[in-house]
Scaffold this motif. Structure first.
Motif, short mmCIF file in Angstrom:
data_model
loop_
_atom_site.label_atom_id
_atom_site.label_comp_id
_atom_site.label_asym_id
_atom_site.label_seq_id
_atom_site.Cartn_x
_atom_site.Cartn_y
_atom_site.Cartn_z
N ASN A 134 3.03 -7.93 -7.28
CA ASN A 134 3.73 -7.56 -8.73
C ASN A 134 1.83 -7.32 -9.80
N ALA A 135 1.65 -6.17 -10.57
CA ALA A 135 0.61 -5.47 -11.31
C ALA A 135 1.22 -7.00 -12.26
N PRO A 136 -0.32 -7.22 -12.97
CA PRO A 136 -2.28 -6.63 -12.50
C PRO A 136 -1.66 -7.68 -10.77
N CYS A 137 -2.43 -7.10 -9.48
CA CYS A 137 -2.96 -7.91 -8.83
C CYS A 137 -4.19 -6.98 -7.67
N GLU A 138 -5.12 -8.04 -6.84
CA GLU A 138 -5.79 -7.80 -6.62
C GLU A 138 -5.57 -5.86 -5.64
N PRO A 139 -6.69 -5.61 -5.22
CA PRO A 139 -6.80 -4.37 -4.31
C PRO A 139 -6.19 -4.44 -3.18
N THR B 227 0.84 5.58 19.82
CA THR B 227 2.54 5.99 19.55
C THR B 227 3.14 5.10 19.14
N ASN B 228 2.77 4.47 20.37
CA ASN B 228 4.29 3.09 20.51
C ASN B 228 3.66 1.99 21.39
N GLY B 229 4.34 0.98 20.30
CA GLY B 229 3.94 0.05 21.10
C GLY B 229 4.00 -1.20 20.23
N LEU B 230 3.49 -2.63 20.50
CA LEU B 230 3.34 -4.49 19.82
C LEU B 230 2.35 -3.79 18.95
N ALA B 231 3.57 -4.87 18.15
CA ALA B 231 2.10 -4.39 16.18
C ALA B 231 2.78 -5.50 15.80
N GLY B 232 1.85 -6.77 15.02
CA GLY B 232 1.73 -7.85 14.54
C GLY B 232 1.41 -7.03 12.72
N THR B 233 2.19 -8.82 12.31
CA THR B 233 2.21 -8.22 10.77
C THR B 233 1.04 -8.95 10.11
N ALA B 234 1.23 -7.92 9.36
CA ALA B 234 -0.50 -8.13 8.38
C ALA B 234 -0.24 -8.51 7.24
N ILE B 235 0.99 -7.93 7.17
CA ILE B 235 1.31 -8.32 5.11
C ILE B 235 2.35 -7.60 5.07
N ASP B 236 3.45 -8.49 4.69
CA ASP B 236 5.04 -8.49 4.44
C ASP B 236 5.16 -9.38 3.70
N GLY B 237 4.91 -8.49 1.50
CA GLY B 237 5.74 -9.23 0.81
C GLY B 237 5.66 -8.93 -0.29
N ILE B 238 5.91 -9.30 -1.82
CA ILE B 238 6.57 -8.64 -2.83
C ILE B 238 4.85 -8.55 -3.83
N LYS C 214 5.26 -3.98 3.83
CA LYS C 214 5.07 -4.42 5.15
C LYS C 214 3.50 -3.20 5.89
N ALA C 215 3.25 -4.40 6.59
CA ALA C 215 2.46 -3.39 7.06
C ALA C 215 1.47 -4.15 8.35
N TYR C 216 1.51 -3.45 8.86
CA TYR C 216 1.22 -3.80 10.94
C TYR C 216 0.18 -3.33 10.85
N ASP C 217 -0.27 -4.08 12.26
CA ASP C 217 -2.21 -4.02 13.37
C ASP C 217 -1.44 -3.93 14.04
N TRP C 218 -1.71 -2.07 14.90
CA TRP C 218 -1.65 -2.67 16.43
C TRP C 218 -1.78 -3.81 17.26
N VAL C 219 -1.12 -4.59 18.30
CA VAL C 219 -1.54 -5.41 19.10
C VAL C 219 -3.19 -4.68 19.93
N ARG C 220 -4.23 -5.19 19.83
CA ARG C 220 -5.10 -4.98 21.00
C ARG C 220 -4.98 -5.20 22.52
N GLY C 221 -5.20 -3.83 23.06
CA GLY C 221 -5.25 -3.86 24.46
C GLY C 221 -6.08 -3.39 24.68
N GLU C 222 -6.60 -2.84 26.49
CA GLU C 222 -7.97 -1.92 26.66
C GLU C 222 -8.12 -0.77 26.64
#
Length: 179
Positions: A88-93, A75-86, A61-69
């Protein structure tokens, strides 16, 4: 560990980190996970991270901050999901960049697994690159987004990472040539 001193994925009961190399420009190591263990949500401030699943299956599960000014560390804030998945090796880095690609992430081992991690530059409290851990609160009315809050304690009490020696082949180049 098996008879030649190497870690067997089936044989670890806690997350185990094998430190391979570190200099001012990068660090490299392998995290070995037993099934069911989680490395909690954490960030990589100002860092590029290459992660390669070597064997097994992991939920990321991975997030990126929603960009602000502001461009200052959050340390706190809104983040968008970048990755949420399963995965299995082998897979791309996967490659996480300082502001994209899921720079705030967690890993949960579904089976015993190992992840090669290369960080550039490495963590450094003195240079403003501390590791910060977060709690995430998904927003049901805004799918794909969550509110992230820094944990009160620097290191979560339920996180246990044991160290193990690197027993692989030498890197084969003098230290000065790497960094």
């Amino acid at each position: 560990m098996n008879s030649n001193g190497l870690i067997s994925g089936q044989g670890v009961s806690e997350i185990t980190y094998i430190h391979i190399y570190e200099c001012d420009q990068f660090s490299m190591g392998i995290f070995c996970f037993p099934a069911g263990r989680t490395f909690p949500l954490h960030d990589h401030p100002g860092m590029t991270v290459l992660s390669k699943l070597l064997y097994g299956s992991v939920c990321i599960k991975a997030y990126d901050w929603v960009r602000g000014e502001t461009c200052s560390p959050r340390t706190n804030g809104l983040a968008g999901t970048a990755i949420d998945g399963i995965f299995n090796a082998p897979c791309e880095p996967s490659i996480l960049f300082p502001r994209s690609g899921g720079n705030i992430h967690s890993f949960t081992a579904l089976t015993p697994c190992a992840i090669l991690d290369v960080l550039s530059p490495p963590y450094s409290d003195d240079l403003g690159r501390p590791s910060t851990y977060f709690l995430d609160f998904p927003i049901p009315s805004l799918p794909g987004y969550a509110w992230l809050e820094e944990r009160e304690v620097k290191l979560p009490c339920d996180l246990v990472v044991k160290g193990a020696p690197y027993l692989g082949p030498p890197l084969g180049v003098p230290d000065d040539d790497l960094c």
